[in-house]
Design an enzyme around this catalytic site. Structure first.
Site: not given
Length: 281
Positions: A82, A104, A230, A205, A207, A50, A178
């Site tokens: 990401d 993004d 997560t 995204h 998942g 991230s 998410h």
């Protein structure tokens, strides 16, 4: 782009009609666990970090951590940034050697999303770095990116976004989320099927928490990269909590080994589903 790891693994997945697992890691232990999981079943891997993780470690140090984990691996392992909204951070990672960057700008109006994503694509491509873009709004929480409501993408708009932004992979909002799911998600399989027939690889995204059946269907329709984050964090924290509450005395290295194995096994079963080696968790 020549010999870009990110594109290599996605194009190979497309040939084999499977998906590459993109695993969000946050330290060396989780990076090592992800690589070992992929090696044990013989599949390629994308390690993601991230923007917050990059800011915590620093771009070069985090690159070195992941590079050490993948060194000597018998599989191909790409390094991906990401959900980045900071252009300077994206450029820094591109300059440092990341294989790909997910910029993004999906929270911006359509034209602004295209303009900003294309600017980053041009910068990245000149350095042999791939770019992933997002269209629509994927609900849930991804670090400091919070979206209470999803805004679905449609085929025509997604294809216009792909063509004009010059991205290498596209993450459309298809109804996944998410974080943790509350209820059963309503997924736009039809959009994935249409996009799956196009040249640009489709990214799923959100998942963590989807059923193996849902993953299998999305991949059969054309999903080529599946993000999991997560569930990696939960495996790490749950095992840590379990060991501490057990009251058993551990030396640090055996303790870390137990945690690493727990993360590895969680990642491994998902990679097996993504590559068609199993149909349930």
């Amino acid at each position: 782009m020549k010999n870009n790891r990110f594109m290599n693994v996605l194009l190979k997945a497309k040939e084999e009609n499977i998906a590459v697992g993109a695993v969000n890691i946050f330290n060396y232990l989780t990076a090592e666990a992800a690589v070992k999981a992929a090696e044990e079943i013989g599949v390629n891997l994308i390690i993601q970090t991230s923007a917050g993780t990059v800011e915590h470690f620093g771009a070069q140090k985090l690159y070195d951590i992941v590079d050490a984990a993948r060194k000597g691996a018998k599989i191909e392992v790409a390094l991906h940034l990401d959900h980045c909204r900071n252009k300077e951070l994206g450029k820094l990672c591109a300059d440092t050697g990341w294989d790909s960057i997910m910029m993004d700008f999906s929270h911006l109006p359509f034209e602004e999303n295209i303009a900003n994503t294309r600017e980053m694509a041009e910068y990245a491509h000149s350095r042999n770095v791939a770019i992933e873009g997002e269209i629509g709004v994927i609900s849930g929480v991804e670090e400091d990116i919070v979206s209470d409501e999803a805004v679905g993408a449609d085929f025509e708009e997604t294809m216009e976004f792909v063509e004009r932004s010059q991205i290498d992979a596209v993450a459309p909002a298809i109804g996944t989320a998410h974080g943790i799911y509350h209820g059963v998600p309503k997924i736009n399989f039809e959009l994935v099927e249409k996009l799956g027939k196009e040249k640009t690889p489709v990214v799923i995204h959100g998942g963590s928490g989807l059923s193996a059946e849902t993953f299998t269907r999305l991949i059969e329709l054309g999903g080529r990269k599946v993000n999991i984050s997560t569930l990696v964090k939960n495996a790490y924290l749950d095992k840590t909590k379990e060991l501490i509450l057990s009251g058993e005395k551990f030396a640090p290295i055996p303790f870390d080994t137990e945690v690493e194995n727990a993360v590895k096994e969680e990642v491994k079963k998902h990679l097996e589903v993504f590559s068609g080696k199993r149909t349930s968790f």
